[in-house]
Design a protein around this motif. Sequence first.
Motif, PDB file in Angstrom:
ATOM      1  N   ARG A 277      -3.314   2.560  -0.299  1.00 46.34           N
ATOM      2  CA  ARG A 277      -3.980   1.746   0.735  1.00 46.34           C
ATOM      3  C   ARG A 277      -3.009   0.721   1.324  1.00 46.34           C
ATOM      4  O   ARG A 277      -2.165   0.178   0.623  1.00 46.34           O
ATOM      5  CB  ARG A 277      -5.171   0.987   0.145  1.00 46.34           C
ATOM      6  N   ASP A 278      -3.181   0.433   2.602  1.00 47.95           N
ATOM      7  CA  ASP A 278      -2.378  -0.577   3.282  1.00 47.95           C
ATOM      8  C   ASP A 278      -3.038  -1.932   3.056  1.00 47.95           C
ATOM      9  O   ASP A 278      -4.081  -2.231   3.653  1.00 47.95           O
ATOM     10  CB  ASP A 278      -2.285  -0.259   4.774  1.00 47.95           C
ATOM     11  N   LEU A 279      -2.455  -2.749   2.215  1.00 50.38           N
ATOM     12  CA  LEU A 279      -3.034  -4.038   1.849  1.00 50.38           C
ATOM     13  C   LEU A 279      -3.027  -5.052   2.982  1.00 50.38           C
ATOM     14  O   LEU A 279      -3.654  -6.097   2.880  1.00 50.38           O
ATOM     15  CB  LEU A 279      -2.294  -4.622   0.646  1.00 50.38           C
ATOM     16  N   THR A 280      -2.337  -4.743   4.072  1.00 50.23           N
ATOM     17  CA  THR A 280      -2.291  -5.672   5.205  1.00 50.23           C
ATOM     18  C   THR A 280      -3.407  -5.420   6.201  1.00 50.23           C
ATOM     19  O   THR A 280      -3.658  -6.256   7.056  1.00 50.23           O
ATOM     20  CB  THR A 280      -0.932  -5.596   5.932  1.00 50.23           C
TER      21      THR A 280
ATOM     22  N   VAL B 266      -9.506  -3.079   0.448  1.00 51.08           N
ATOM     23  CA  VAL B 266      -8.599  -3.796  -0.454  1.00 51.08           C
ATOM     24  C   VAL B 266      -7.572  -4.513   0.408  1.00 51.08           C
ATOM     25  O   VAL B 266      -6.835  -3.878   1.162  1.00 51.08           O
ATOM     26  CB  VAL B 266      -7.882  -2.838  -1.442  1.00 51.08           C
ATOM     27  N   ARG B 267      -7.538  -5.843   0.290  1.00 53.69           N
ATOM     28  CA  ARG B 267      -6.661  -6.653   1.157  1.00 53.69           C
ATOM     29  C   ARG B 267      -5.859  -7.652   0.346  1.00 53.69           C
ATOM     30  O   ARG B 267      -6.347  -8.203  -0.631  1.00 53.69           O
ATOM     31  CB  ARG B 267      -7.496  -7.474   2.153  1.00 53.69           C
TER      32      ARG B 267
ATOM     33  N   HIS C 265       1.829  -1.595   0.780  1.00 53.80           N
ATOM     34  CA  HIS C 265       0.865  -0.586   0.349  1.00 53.80           C
ATOM     35  C   HIS C 265       0.623  -0.722  -1.153  1.00 53.80           C
ATOM     36  O   HIS C 265       1.372  -1.391  -1.854  1.00 53.80           O
ATOM     37  CB  HIS C 265       1.348   0.821   0.732  1.00 53.80           C
ATOM     38  N   LEU C 266      -0.414  -0.063  -1.614  1.00 56.21           N
ATOM     39  CA  LEU C 266      -0.834  -0.159  -3.004  1.00 56.21           C
ATOM     40  C   LEU C 266      -0.280   1.013  -3.809  1.00 56.21           C
ATOM     41  O   LEU C 266      -0.419   2.169  -3.414  1.00 56.21           O
ATOM     42  CB  LEU C 266      -2.362  -0.139  -3.050  1.00 56.21           C
ATOM     43  N   TYR C 267       0.374   0.706  -4.920  1.00 57.52           N
ATOM     44  CA  TYR C 267       0.803   1.705  -5.888  1.00 57.52           C
ATOM     45  C   TYR C 267      -0.049   1.479  -7.134  1.00 57.52           C
ATOM     46  O   TYR C 267      -0.003   0.414  -7.744  1.00 57.52           O
ATOM     47  CB  TYR C 267       2.292   1.551  -6.199  1.00 57.52           C
ATOM     48  N   VAL C 268      -0.878   2.462  -7.474  1.00 53.73           N
ATOM     49  CA  VAL C 268      -1.776   2.375  -8.625  1.00 53.73           C
ATOM     50  C   VAL C 268      -1.387   3.472  -9.605  1.00 53.73           C
ATOM     51  O   VAL C 268      -1.175   4.620  -9.201  1.00 53.73           O
ATOM     52  CB  VAL C 268      -3.253   2.561  -8.192  1.00 53.73           C
TER      53      VAL C 268
END
Length: 182
Positions: free
Chosen positions: A140-143, A148-149, A70-73
């Motif tokens: 977001r789940d980057l997978t 966002v991927r 997942h995305l950490y921003v």
Amino acid sequence: MGADEYSFLAGPSWEVAPRLLGWVLETRFGGVVTSLELTEVEAYDQSDPASHSFRGETVRTAAMFGPPGHLYVYRSYGIHWCVNVVTGVAGHGAAVLLRGGRPREGVGTMMERRGRTDHLADGPGKVAQALAITAADYGRDLTSDPLVRLLPGRASVGVTATPRIGITRAADVPWRFLVKPE
């Protein structure tokens, strides 16, 4: 793309980080595709005093304690967004900061977003700006997310490990990884 392809993200951040080099981070916002091949990353772990997760889970760091991939921003110095890939197991705060990348797709759009033609993604704030990643993309789940991927890139790249930069705590820990110049 199968889940097995991303299973390595469940490992410790310092093992995941060098494996991310050569992978591609892609965004699809407003019908515009931009992507970067990752060339510089840094690992952070909750046992590390330089990590945002060191003092435990907070509203700000919750994504770091979530599932891997997942995305950490977060906002750095109140100015720049910084992008991280969460690693390890859920409940353990760890992530890899994406410090730099080589533009692949949508270079013209990146130039517009950055307001320049060079140095498009050679710093963590520049990565986020070039790809238009903001707090709205937190978690977001980057997978699997369509916007966002994280995608496999070059299978094998030479890696150099150095101490991390831009931090004051545990700065000597060699968890900064770069693609070796060819």
